[in-house]
Write a protein that holds these residues in place. Structure first.
Motif, short mmCIF file in Angstrom:
data_model
loop_
_atom_site.label_atom_id
_atom_site.label_comp_id
_atom_site.label_asym_id
_atom_site.label_seq_id
_atom_site.Cartn_x
_atom_site.Cartn_y
_atom_site.Cartn_z
N LEU A 60 0.75 -1.12 0.15
CA LEU A 60 -0.18 0.14 0.03
C LEU A 60 0.87 1.20 0.04
O LEU A 60 0.49 2.23 -0.52
N LYS A 61 2.04 1.20 0.50
CA LYS A 61 2.87 2.28 0.74
C LYS A 61 3.54 2.81 -0.57
O LYS A 61 3.60 3.64 -1.25
N THR A 62 3.91 1.60 -1.45
CA THR A 62 4.32 1.80 -2.70
C THR A 62 3.10 2.20 -3.73
O THR A 62 3.53 3.17 -4.47
N LEU A 63 2.05 1.74 -3.49
CA LEU A 63 0.91 2.34 -4.10
C LEU A 63 0.37 3.92 -4.03
O LEU A 63 0.22 4.57 -4.75
N GLU A 64 0.71 3.99 -2.95
CA GLU A 64 0.59 5.64 -2.04
C GLU A 64 1.70 6.51 -3.10
O GLU A 64 1.18 7.47 -3.46
N SER A 65 2.93 6.00 -3.15
CA SER A 65 3.89 6.76 -3.75
C SER A 65 3.45 6.83 -5.39
O SER A 65 3.83 8.08 -5.86
N ALA A 66 2.84 5.91 -5.92
CA ALA A 66 2.79 5.75 -7.40
C ALA A 66 1.51 6.91 -7.98
O ALA A 66 1.34 7.10 -8.86
N LEU A 67 0.80 7.31 -6.74
CA LEU A 67 -0.38 8.12 -7.02
C LEU A 67 0.02 9.64 -7.70
O LEU A 67 -0.48 10.53 -8.32
N HIS A 68 1.46 10.08 -6.74
CA HIS A 68 2.10 11.27 -7.16
C HIS A 68 1.12 12.49 -6.93
O HIS A 68 1.09 13.48 -7.66
N GLY A 69 0.15 12.37 -5.95
CA GLY A 69 -0.55 13.45 -5.56
C GLY A 69 -1.77 13.61 -6.61
O GLY A 69 -2.56 14.68 -6.31
#
Length: 222
Positions: A132-141
């Motif tokens: 989930l942490k990796t996915l969070e970063s993939a959103l790029h805001g």
């Protein structure tokens, strides 16, 4: 055009929902056929998906396509309006990369965290949290993984936005929260509350009751 479009699925399946959502995004009318995947698979399902014998299956003018990702890409290539995948080759590759990460890494890790016995739960929860942490970063805001519009990775991650939060409530665990993953949590709200997504989702209360009963039965069996 008079095209025949049918979807063989199961009401509570996030994989069936991917197909229904893709068709809804495109504005394609279809006939939905509910399958009893646990007790009584129909002869038509076995005919149209003889290899895996699973839902979902898309039937387009008599031609069957199985596997949710392949179906979503087929839908995107067949009906050009409201594209799901970007036109740019690099961005298309990135959308597929994250969709595969969601299916091949996140889905198994979250399933393991939900099913692990108490003595293994902490480790499996950590592994799922890393995904989930990796996915969070993939959103790029961004609002969605696809930017301002729903794309392939958003469709792939539907089980995180909707199903995971119901499972958490049913089981009393916490993987996805506004405190731990603020951007991913906000994304999940944006996706679920988007009208085109919301009208294709299964009833929340019905799913919650099923998960609660399933977890209670598993606890009793231990």
């Amino acid at each position: 055009m008079g095209e025949e479009v049918k979807v063989f699925g199961s009401w509570g399946s996030p994989f069936s929902h991917r197909v229904k959502l893709a068709l809804q995004l495109k504005g394609i009318p279809y006939e939905y056929i509910e399958e009893d995947v646990y007790n009584n698979k129909s002869p038509l399902l076995l005919k149209y998906n003889p290899v895996h014998k699973k839902i979902p299956v898309l039937l387009h003018d008599g031609k069957p396509i199985a596997e949710s990702f392949l179906i979503v890409e087929y839908i995107d290539e067949t009906w050009k309006l409201n594209p799901i995948l970007p036109q740019d080759p690099y961005e298309r590759a990135m959308a597929r990369f994250w969709a595969n990460f969601i299916d091949n890494k996140c889905w198994p890790a979250i399933q393991k965290a939900n099913r692990s016995p108490q003595n293994e739960r902490e480790k499996s929860m950590e592994e799922a949290s890393e995904c989930l942490k990796t996915l969070e970063s993939a959103l790029h805001g961004n609002k969605f993984f696809g930017g301002d519009t729903i794309g392939l990775a958003d469709i792939a991650a539907n089980f995180i936005a909707f199903w995971l939060r119901i499972v958490q409530e049913a089981k009393g665990i916490e993987l996805l929260s506004a405190e731990k993953f603020p951007h991913l949590f906000k994304w999940s709200d944006e996706l679920v509350n988007c009208s085109v997504v919301n009208e294709t989702l299964p009833p929340r209360d019905k799913l919650l009751a099923i998960f609660k009963a399933r977890f209670a039965a598993a606890t009793e069996a231990q």
